[in-house]
Design a protein around this motif. Structure first.
Motif, PDB file in Angstrom:
ATOM      1  N   GLY A  57      -6.391 -17.115  -5.125  1.00  0.00           N
ATOM      2  CA  GLY A  57      -5.726 -18.083  -6.002  1.00  0.00           C
ATOM      3  C   GLY A  57      -4.789 -17.471  -7.037  1.00  0.00           C
ATOM      4  N   SER A  58      -4.531 -16.155  -6.920  1.00  0.00           N
ATOM      5  CA  SER A  58      -3.663 -15.507  -7.916  1.00  0.00           C
ATOM      6  C   SER A  58      -2.365 -15.029  -7.269  1.00  0.00           C
ATOM      7  N   ALA A  59      -1.238 -15.532  -7.747  1.00  0.00           N
ATOM      8  CA  ALA A  59       0.064 -15.114  -7.213  1.00  0.00           C
ATOM      9  C   ALA A  59       0.257 -13.617  -7.463  1.00  0.00           C
ATOM     10  N   ALA A  60      -0.174 -13.153  -8.633  1.00  0.00           N
ATOM     11  CA  ALA A  60      -0.013 -11.732  -8.966  1.00  0.00           C
ATOM     12  C   ALA A  60      -0.810 -10.866  -7.989  1.00  0.00           C
ATOM     13  N   LYS A  61      -2.025 -11.318  -7.655  1.00  0.00           N
ATOM     14  CA  LYS A  61      -2.820 -10.538  -6.695  1.00  0.00           C
ATOM     15  C   LYS A  61      -2.181 -10.589  -5.304  1.00  0.00           C
ATOM     16  N   GLN A  62      -1.567 -11.717  -4.961  1.00  0.00           N
ATOM     17  CA  GLN A  62      -0.914 -11.809  -3.646  1.00  0.00           C
ATOM     18  C   GLN A  62       0.231 -10.793  -3.562  1.00  0.00           C
ATOM     19  N   VAL A  63       0.963 -10.609  -4.662  1.00  0.00           N
ATOM     20  CA  VAL A  63       2.035  -9.606  -4.691  1.00  0.00           C
ATOM     21  C   VAL A  63       1.434  -8.207  -4.519  1.00  0.00           C
ATOM     22  N   ALA A  64       0.323  -7.964  -5.224  1.00  0.00           N
ATOM     23  CA  ALA A  64      -0.342  -6.652  -5.124  1.00  0.00           C
ATOM     24  C   ALA A  64      -0.878  -6.425  -3.709  1.00  0.00           C
ATOM     25  N   ASP A  65      -1.384  -7.496  -3.095  1.00  0.00           N
ATOM     26  CA  ASP A  65      -1.887  -7.377  -1.714  1.00  0.00           C
ATOM     27  C   ASP A  65      -0.756  -6.974  -0.754  1.00  0.00           C
ATOM     28  N   VAL A  66       0.439  -7.550  -0.974  1.00  0.00           N
ATOM     29  CA  VAL A  66       1.576  -7.193  -0.122  1.00  0.00           C
ATOM     30  C   VAL A  66       1.962  -5.735  -0.359  1.00  0.00           C
ATOM     31  N   ASP A  67       1.937  -5.318  -1.626  1.00  0.00           N
ATOM     32  CA  ASP A  67       2.226  -3.903  -1.944  1.00  0.00           C
ATOM     33  C   ASP A  67       1.322  -2.983  -1.130  1.00  0.00           C
ATOM     34  N   SER A  68       0.039  -3.335  -1.094  1.00  0.00           N
ATOM     35  CA  SER A  68      -0.905  -2.421  -0.423  1.00  0.00           C
ATOM     36  C   SER A  68      -0.682  -2.443   1.085  1.00  0.00           C
ATOM     37  N   MET A  69      -0.277  -3.597   1.609  1.00  0.00           N
ATOM     38  CA  MET A  69       0.004  -3.652   3.058  1.00  0.00           C
ATOM     39  C   MET A  69       1.219  -2.792   3.403  1.00  0.00           C
ATOM     40  N   ILE A  70       2.226  -2.849   2.507  1.00  0.00           N
ATOM     41  CA  ILE A  70       3.430  -2.041   2.736  1.00  0.00           C
ATOM     42  C   ILE A  70       3.039  -0.563   2.741  1.00  0.00           C
ATOM     43  N   ALA A  71       2.166  -0.194   1.797  1.00  0.00           N
ATOM     44  CA  ALA A  71       1.707   1.207   1.703  1.00  0.00           C
ATOM     45  C   ALA A  71       0.929   1.614   2.957  1.00  0.00           C
ATOM     46  N   GLN A  72       0.275   0.608   3.578  1.00  0.00           N
ATOM     47  CA  GLN A  72      -0.498   0.922   4.801  1.00  0.00           C
ATOM     48  C   GLN A  72       0.388   0.955   6.047  1.00  0.00           C
ATOM     49  N   GLY A  73       1.694   0.662   5.839  1.00  0.00           N
ATOM     50  CA  GLY A  73       2.631   0.821   6.951  1.00  0.00           C
ATOM     51  C   GLY A  73       2.619  -0.311   7.956  1.00  0.00           C
TER      52      GLY A  73
END
Ligand code: GZL
Length: 307
Positions: A57-73
């Motif tokens: 339910g957090s837009a900020a966490k959703q952005v952070a989740d995408v960051d981590s996916m990008i880092a995972q390639g």
């Protein structure tokens, strides 16, 4: 807003397995759970190594989740942006990382990011049309001479909440019998929908129509109405959008009038569109999902397939 330089979404090379990111907004709603399940089931058949996250339910966490996916390639990103503006950075970061993004079910601020430029395409329903269809049903089926409407809005800043509001509000005014006396967010959540309905019922005891932007809030509103001694489906008309099992049951029980479908089953469509993109096919800016309408006439025919 300055228009960003026109760019191309990153290409997607053809290969037999892909690392796929799906960054879900939350899981407090049968619609969200059904959408996530659809992606997980499709991973098997579409050759995906799926990384699914839950932003609770957090837009900020959703952005952070995408960051981590990008880092995972990840090779490709499927994103239901919880809110239109806060999720812009996630779209831009994926593009900068050379990862093609498909928006599913919700969209982002079109003044800043566009399909065919910052992301490949938006796969989803026409939320304005959904709101219009609910309003048309109310005009057609409300037989009173004064419709006092309370509106339960979806998540503030989300594209479905904005469009379901404009679609309904701009259509219902065509009939002078109707007045929207209150409109407040219940964040697409059942319990908040109930709480908001309790409050609005105090302020507007003469309400006789409730329009909820999704079934979860409609079910919550029905609970509040019954707690207050009202008879949903008899002395107050309840109308909504999604097509969940509980909503179809409420229609069968005569407590709800209509729910316009907003299908959560994005997995197969996501697989098909991604494969076309990898094959170099042109993808439209909007891959529109067509939605049915469920009423007392057909709810029983569809409840078995509902989620
Ligand atoms: C609609 C989707 C909405 C649903 C809600 O496509 O974004 O979010 O209508 C869900 O139930 O939470």
């Amino acid at each position: 807003t300055t228009m960003s330089a026109i760019a191309e979404p990153p290409p997607l090379e053809k290969k037999d397995r892909y690392k796929v990111g799906f960054a879900q907004t939350e899981s407090n709603n049968p619609w969200r759970i059904a959408q996530t399940k659809s992606f997980e089931e499709t991973a098997e058949t579409c050759g995906w190594d799926l990384i699914a996250t839950d932003a609770t339910g957090s837009a900020a966490k959703q952005v952070a989740d995408v960051d981590s996916m990008i880092a995972q390639g990840i090779d490709v990103l499927f994103l239901p942006p919880r809110e239109e503006k806060p999720l812009i950075p996630a779209v831009m970061k994926a593009q900068a990382a050379g990862i093609p993004t498909f928006l599913v079910d919700r969209s982002v601020d079109q003044n800043v990011a566009q399909a065919g430029n910052h992301y490949v395409s938006f796969l989803g329903s026409d939320f304005i049309d959904q709101g219009q269809r609910v309003a048309e049903w109310v005009i057609e089926n409300f037989d009173g001479d004064k419709g006092i409407i309370v509106e339960l809005e979806g998540t503030t800043g989300s594209s479905p909440a904005r469009d379901r509001k404009s679609g309904f509000d701009d259509t219902i005014v065509k009939d002078a019998r109707f007045e929207i006396v209150a409109s407040q967010t219940g964040d697409f959540a059942r319990d908040m929908g109930r709480q908001v309905m309790e409050t609005l019922l105090q302020a507007h005891p003469d309400v006789n129509i409730v329009y909820a932007h999704n079934d979860e809030m409609a079910i919550g509103a029905i609970q509040a109405l019954e707690l207050a001694g009202r008879k949903p489906g008899e002395d107050v008309m309840v109308v909504s959008i999604d097509g969940t099992r509980d909503a179809l049951q409420a229609i069968i029980d005569g407590k709800m009038g209509v729910t316009v479908e907003s299908s959560p089953f994005f997995g197969p469509l996501a697989c098909e569109v991604m494969q076309k993109y990898a094959a170099g096919e042109e993808i439209p800016a909007w891959v529109k999902v067509e939605d049915r309408i469920f009423t007392a006439e057909n709810a029983a025919d569809h409840i078995d397939e509902a989620y």
